[in-house]
Design a protein around this motif. Structure first.
Motif, PDB file in Angstrom:
ATOM      1  N   LEU A   1     -64.307  -4.392  -7.652  1.00 18.47           N
ATOM      2  CA  LEU A   1     -62.941  -3.972  -7.329  1.00 18.47           C
ATOM      3  C   LEU A   1     -62.380  -3.039  -8.401  1.00 18.47           C
ATOM      4  CD1 LEU A   1     -61.478  -7.389  -6.082  1.00 18.47           C
ATOM      5  CD2 LEU A   1     -62.483  -5.545  -4.725  1.00 18.47           C
ATOM      6  N   VAL A   2     -62.712  -3.323  -9.666  1.00 17.15           N
ATOM      7  CA  VAL A   2     -62.235  -2.479 -10.760  1.00 17.15           C
ATOM      8  C   VAL A   2     -62.789  -1.064 -10.632  1.00 17.15           C
ATOM      9  CG1 VAL A   2     -62.477  -2.085 -13.248  1.00 17.15           C
ATOM     10  CG2 VAL A   2     -61.790  -4.330 -12.397  1.00 17.15           C
ATOM     11  N   VAL A   3     -64.043  -0.945 -10.253  1.00  7.11           N
ATOM     12  CA  VAL A   3     -64.652   0.378 -10.090  1.00  7.11           C
ATOM     13  C   VAL A   3     -63.968   1.147  -8.966  1.00  7.11           C
ATOM     14  CG1 VAL A   3     -66.779   1.571  -9.440  1.00  7.11           C
ATOM     15  CG2 VAL A   3     -66.862  -0.311 -11.064  1.00  7.11           C
ATOM     16  N   ARG A   4     -63.549   0.432  -7.916  1.00  7.94           N
ATOM     17  CA  ARG A   4     -62.905   1.091  -6.782  1.00  7.94           C
ATOM     18  C   ARG A   4     -61.445   1.429  -7.071  1.00  7.94           C
ATOM     19  NH1 ARG A   4     -65.468   0.673  -1.786  1.00  7.94           N
ATOM     20  NH2 ARG A   4     -63.473   0.698  -0.689  1.00  7.94           N
ATOM     21  N   ALA A   5     -60.773   0.626  -7.876  1.00 11.44           N
ATOM     22  CA  ALA A   5     -59.348   0.882  -8.158  1.00 11.44           C
ATOM     23  C   ALA A   5     -59.048   0.520  -9.611  1.00 11.44           C
ATOM     24  CB  ALA A   5     -58.473   0.075  -7.207  1.00 11.44           C
ATOM     25  N   PRO A   6     -59.547   1.291 -10.578  1.00 15.97           N
ATOM     26  CA  PRO A   6     -59.377   0.921 -11.999  1.00 15.97           C
ATOM     27  C   PRO A   6     -57.921   0.918 -12.448  1.00 15.97           C
ATOM     28  CG  PRO A   6     -60.311   3.131 -11.775  1.00 15.97           C
ATOM     29  CD  PRO A   6     -60.348   2.510 -10.414  1.00 15.97           C
ATOM     30  N   TYR A   7     -57.097   1.789 -11.864  1.00 13.98           N
ATOM     31  CA  TYR A   7     -55.697   1.885 -12.302  1.00 13.98           C
ATOM     32  C   TYR A   7     -54.923   0.605 -12.018  1.00 13.98           C
ATOM     33  CZ  TYR A   7     -55.234   2.956  -7.330  1.00 13.98           C
ATOM     34  OH  TYR A   7     -55.322   2.920  -5.961  1.00 13.98           O
TER      35      TYR A   7
ATOM     36  N   ASP B   1     -68.684  -3.902 -19.483  1.00 12.31           N
ATOM     37  CA  ASP B   1     -68.678  -2.905 -18.401  1.00 12.31           C
ATOM     38  C   ASP B   1     -67.288  -2.762 -17.784  1.00 12.31           C
ATOM     39  OD1 ASP B   1     -71.371  -2.470 -18.768  1.00 12.31           O
ATOM     40  OD2 ASP B   1     -71.996  -3.861 -17.200  1.00 12.31           O
ATOM     41  N   MET B   2     -66.584  -3.880 -17.671  1.00 14.26           N
ATOM     42  CA  MET B   2     -65.252  -3.830 -17.068  1.00 14.26           C
ATOM     43  C   MET B   2     -64.248  -3.175 -18.012  1.00 14.26           C
ATOM     44  SD  MET B   2     -65.220  -7.485 -15.103  1.00 14.26           S
ATOM     45  CE  MET B   2     -63.856  -7.035 -14.049  1.00 14.26           C
ATOM     46  N   LEU B   3     -64.371  -3.424 -19.314  1.00 11.79           N
ATOM     47  CA  LEU B   3     -63.494  -2.750 -20.269  1.00 11.79           C
ATOM     48  C   LEU B   3     -63.701  -1.242 -20.218  1.00 11.79           C
ATOM     49  CD1 LEU B   3     -63.724  -5.119 -23.375  1.00 11.79           C
ATOM     50  CD2 LEU B   3     -61.702  -4.698 -21.959  1.00 11.79           C
ATOM     51  N   THR B   4     -64.944  -0.839 -20.042  1.00  8.83           N
ATOM     52  CA  THR B   4     -65.237   0.591 -19.919  1.00  8.83           C
ATOM     53  C   THR B   4     -64.594   1.173 -18.662  1.00  8.83           C
ATOM     54  OG1 THR B   4     -67.360   0.235 -21.026  1.00  8.83           O
ATOM     55  CG2 THR B   4     -67.098   2.288 -19.821  1.00  8.83           C
ATOM     56  N   ALA B   5     -64.626   0.393 -17.568  1.00  7.69           N
ATOM     57  CA  ALA B   5     -64.104   0.902 -16.292  1.00  7.69           C
ATOM     58  C   ALA B   5     -62.579   1.007 -16.289  1.00  7.69           C
ATOM     59  CB  ALA B   5     -64.566   0.004 -15.148  1.00  7.69           C
ATOM     60  N   VAL B   6     -61.876   0.074 -16.968  1.00  3.91           N
ATOM     61  CA  VAL B   6     -60.405   0.071 -16.893  1.00  3.91           C
ATOM     62  C   VAL B   6     -59.774   0.944 -17.975  1.00  3.91           C
ATOM     63  CG1 VAL B   6     -60.362  -2.228 -15.883  1.00  3.91           C
ATOM     64  CG2 VAL B   6     -60.160  -1.977 -18.370  1.00  3.91           C
ATOM     65  N   ALA B   7     -60.561   1.475 -18.893  1.00  2.00           N
ATOM     66  CA  ALA B   7     -59.987   2.265 -19.989  1.00  2.00           C
ATOM     67  C   ALA B   7     -59.329   3.537 -19.453  1.00  2.00           C
ATOM     68  CB  ALA B   7     -61.078   2.622 -20.993  1.00  2.00           C
ATOM     69  N   ASN B   8     -58.118   3.798 -19.917  1.00  2.00           N
ATOM     70  CA  ASN B   8     -57.423   5.048 -19.600  1.00  2.00           C
ATOM     71  C   ASN B   8     -56.568   5.457 -20.801  1.00  2.00           C
ATOM     72  OD1 ASN B   8     -55.154   3.396 -19.514  1.00  2.00           O
ATOM     73  ND2 ASN B   8     -55.110   3.326 -17.269  1.00  2.00           N
ATOM     74  N   GLU B   9     -55.731   6.475 -20.624  1.00  2.00           N
ATOM     75  CA  GLU B   9     -54.977   7.005 -21.758  1.00  2.00           C
ATOM     76  C   GLU B   9     -54.046   5.967 -22.388  1.00  2.00           C
ATOM     77  OE1 GLU B   9     -55.347   8.365 -18.879  1.00  2.00           O
ATOM     78  OE2 GLU B   9     -56.246  10.344 -19.181  1.00  2.00           O
ATOM     79  N   SER B  10     -53.573   5.028 -21.593  1.00  2.00           N
ATOM     80  CA  SER B  10     -52.585   4.068 -22.099  1.00  2.00           C
ATOM     81  C   SER B  10     -53.193   2.914 -22.881  1.00  2.00           C
ATOM     82  CB  SER B  10     -51.756   3.516 -20.939  1.00  2.00           C
ATOM     83  OG  SER B  10     -52.583   2.803 -20.033  1.00  2.00           O
ATOM     84  N   ASN B  11     -54.449   2.576 -22.612  1.00  2.00           N
ATOM     85  CA  ASN B  11     -55.032   1.395 -23.263  1.00  2.00           C
ATOM     86  C   ASN B  11     -56.300   1.688 -24.059  1.00  2.00           C
ATOM     87  OD1 ASN B  11     -57.050   1.730 -21.344  1.00  2.00           O
ATOM     88  ND2 ASN B  11     -56.252   0.150 -19.990  1.00  2.00           N
ATOM     89  N   THR B  12     -56.700   2.946 -24.151  1.00  2.00           N
ATOM     90  CA  THR B  12     -57.964   3.279 -24.801  1.00  2.00           C
ATOM     91  C   THR B  12     -57.987   2.813 -26.257  1.00  2.00           C
ATOM     92  OG1 THR B  12     -58.438   5.164 -23.378  1.00  2.00           O
ATOM     93  CG2 THR B  12     -59.437   5.170 -25.546  1.00  2.00           C
TER      94      THR B  12
END
Length: 625
Positions: A110-116, A141-152
């Motif tokens: 689910l994270v891969v399909r909707a990481p945001y 793997d999940m931490l890698t998938a959910v990483a974005n500008e706000s939480n990197t």
């Protein structure tokens, strides 16, 4: 067919069923096609409380119903993600490690399909000290998938803590996770600084993983070359032993040789130890790197380039030999053209290839709440025979079962025909003793001396379109490389007399029990890969076709199995000379790649190569008549 009335009746009474029965009902409901959106909402309202169930199987089955029924309703589908998130995260933290892994696997999908949608919940995926390694790896793997500008920043900081972990596999995975995040972000300043700090930790495995990632970073962000090369240049090549890391370091030495003062001398020291390098991949990188370095710093690299080309031309691995020959002829033809071919201007890599296609990911999503999600592959890849890989072999050849011979083919030697399940069940049979052949090479190509290079140019030149001519010792390029080529008229060195050809007994026999015993006792004498001609690939429709052909060359089959494109055979042969020697062979053929993997065991190991040559000669004639 599940009718609306029956559906409503089942859902209204679902609480009365056992947990097992509830899962069956929910699986049935997930296949139901509602007539309109109102019916979808009715079903979801009736199943709302099932998301609070204590049993993880019931929660996952309910989740599948919600997801599949709302696929065509984008806004509602997103709300479903928000609704199911809390129950699934609760299951991860409250269950056993095995349950946590199963639920995490579904969450990962689910994270891969909707990481945001999960980006604010990244702390749920932090690793706990007492968790098993397989759970930690999935969380990384999940931490890698959910990483974005706000939480990197927070995620990378956490991952850096894991790099110092005493668990080496997790430390490696953490370094890779930091690198993946860097490759998918726009602002990588802080991440690159963290990666370069890993190189100063003086841990071999951390350094190795970081070098591989730095290479990929430089391919995507070439503007970071000055900072990265300044740190990489301080690493001693003697401290880098892992193959991928060594190949990455050599690539950087060639690509950025103008920025690394010691690059020519480091490459020269690696070339001096050419014979000690058993990896063909590293030797290929070394050849390319020294040629690139020559274009940028010719005076300092002249000696190293000559030594590398000479070593490559004498290399027993076919790919290494061919690349060295390619570079030599290219330099001989036109140095400027060679530079345009070997070291052209490069564009930054924008996106790295994903190992899974979107079609595969969608297929896995369709099979939600099944082993497909845990295995991360569609069910057809691990259930249908044609998708099980080549074979699933047991550890011992003793699992061979003897059957009767086919009535439509008469072969004097005893043999066995069996299907995938009872005969040839995997390609990963472990040998108690492995004998590397030709520096780990799958080929056994004759070495080519520079003195006789002109006699073979028409046969193996990769540049057949270029004018071919004999090497002239007066050419500037030959003198520049320091190859010290003799005159083309010089006589070729005398060849040692070849051993007498091997003669096989056409009437050799062996019973399966004897073959099994000898196969278990004899060490591996030779292991190699050879090619099959297109006619042979076309002719190999069933195992029996090849059995008849090899029988005509006095090579008998004791067991065979498989079907297109994977076949496996066990052959034996007997020498006619005294003392009598038996040869046993495992031959795995992949018709899609036109390759055959050979493993030979023999009473007389000294004649294994001769038998291998004879077998390959017979195999090369298969399908020609």
């Amino acid at each position: 067919i599940l009718t609306p009335v029956c559906l409503t009746h089942l859902l209204c009474r679902i609480k009365e069923f056992s947990e097992w029965a509830q899962c069956l009902v929910l699986d049935l409901v997930s296949k139901y096609v509602p007539s309109d959106s109102n019916e979808i909402f009715d079903v979801m309202n009736l199943l709302e409380d099932r998301l609070q169930h204590a049993n993880g199987a019931v929660v996952l089955a309910t989740t599948k119903v919600f997801l599949h029924m709302t696929l065509s309703m984008n806004d509602v589908h997103q709300q479903v993600y928000e609704r199911i998130k809390a129950p699934l995260l609760t299951l991860v933290s409250s269950g056993s490690p095995e349950q946590s892994y199963a639920v995490l696997s579904h969450l990962h999908l689910l994270v891969v399909r909707a990481p945001y949608l999960f980006s604010s919940d990244y702390k749920h995926f932090y690793c706990q000290y007492n968790e098993p390694s397989y759970v930690k790896k999935l969380k990384l793997d999940m931490l890698t998938a959910v990483a974005n500008e706000s939480n990197t920043y927070e995620i990378v900081t956490e991952l850096c803590e894991y790099v110092a972990n005493v668990d080496v596999p997790i430390a490696r995975e953490s370094v890779r996770a930091v690198g993946k995040i860097a490759l998918q972000q726009y602002d990588v300043n802080a991440i690159v600084d963290r990666l370069l700090q890993f190189l100063e930790m003086e841990k071999d495995y951390v350094t190795a993983e970081t070098l591989v990632l730095v290479k990929d970073l430089l391919r995507k962000y070439p503007q970071w070359s000055q900072d990265c090369i300044a740190v990489v240049g301080n690493i001693s090549s003697k401290n880098v032993q892992e193959l991928k890391a060594k190949a990455a370091l050599i690539w950087m030495l060639g690509e950025y040789s103008q920025d690394m003062l010691d690059a020519p001398y480091i490459l020269e020291s690696l070339i001096d130890n050419w014979d000690d390098e058993h990896s063909a991949e590293v030797r290929l990188h070394l050849l390319t790197a020294v040629v690139k370095c020559f274009f940028r710093r010719p005076p300092e690299t002249q000696k190293a380039l000559g030594a590398a080309l000479a070593a490559g031309l004498a290399d027993s691995h076919q790919d290494v030999h061919d690349r060295a020959l390619f570079y030599y002829r290219l330099l001989q033809y036109d140095v400027s053209a060679a530079e345009r071919v070997v070291n052209p201007p490069k564009q930054a890599v924008s996106v790295f290839a994903d190992y899974q296609s979107s079609e595969i990911k969608d297929r896995i999503f369709d099979e939600f709440n099944s082993l497909s999600v845990v295995y991360q592959k569609p069910s057809y890849m691990f259930t249908d025979k044609e998708h099980r890989g080549a074979f699933e072999l047991s550890e011992e050849i003793g699992s061979l079962s003897v059957g009767t011979e086919s009535m439509d083919i008469a072969i004097p030697a005893q043999r066995v025909e069996a299907n995938d399940n009872d005969l040839l069940l995997s390609t990963s049979e472990k040998e108690e003793s492995r004998v590397p052949s030709n520096n780990g090479s799958a080929y056994n190509a004759p070495s080519v001396s520079l003195a006789t290079l002109d006699t073979q140019s028409e046969l193996i030149s990769p540049l057949s379109s270029l004018p071919s001519y004999a090497p002239n010792p007066t050419l500037v390029i030959d003198d520049l490389l320091g190859l010290d080529l003799p005159s083309s008229s010089a006589p070729a060195p005398a060849r040692s007399p070849s051993p007498p050809p091997l003669k096989l007994n056409a009437k050799a026999t062996m019973d399966p029990s004897t073959f099994q015993r000898k196969w278990g006792q004899l060490p591996l004498s030779l292991s190699k890969e050879c090619s099959i001609n297109p006619q042979g690939v076309a002719a190999l429709t069933t195992p029996q076709v090849l059995l008849r052909h090899m029988q005509s060359h006095s090579i008998h089959c004791i067991a065979s199995g498989g079907k297109s494109p994977h076949y496996k055979f066990f052959f034996f042969a007997q020498d006619t000379e005294e003392p009598v020697s038996y040869y046993l062979m495992e031959c795995i053929i992949n018709t899609s790649s036109a390759k055959a993997q050979l493993k030979i065991k023999a009473d007389d190991k000294n004649t294994s190569a001769a038998f291998s040559t004879l077998f390959q000669s017979a195999l090369s004639k298969f399908g020609m008549s």
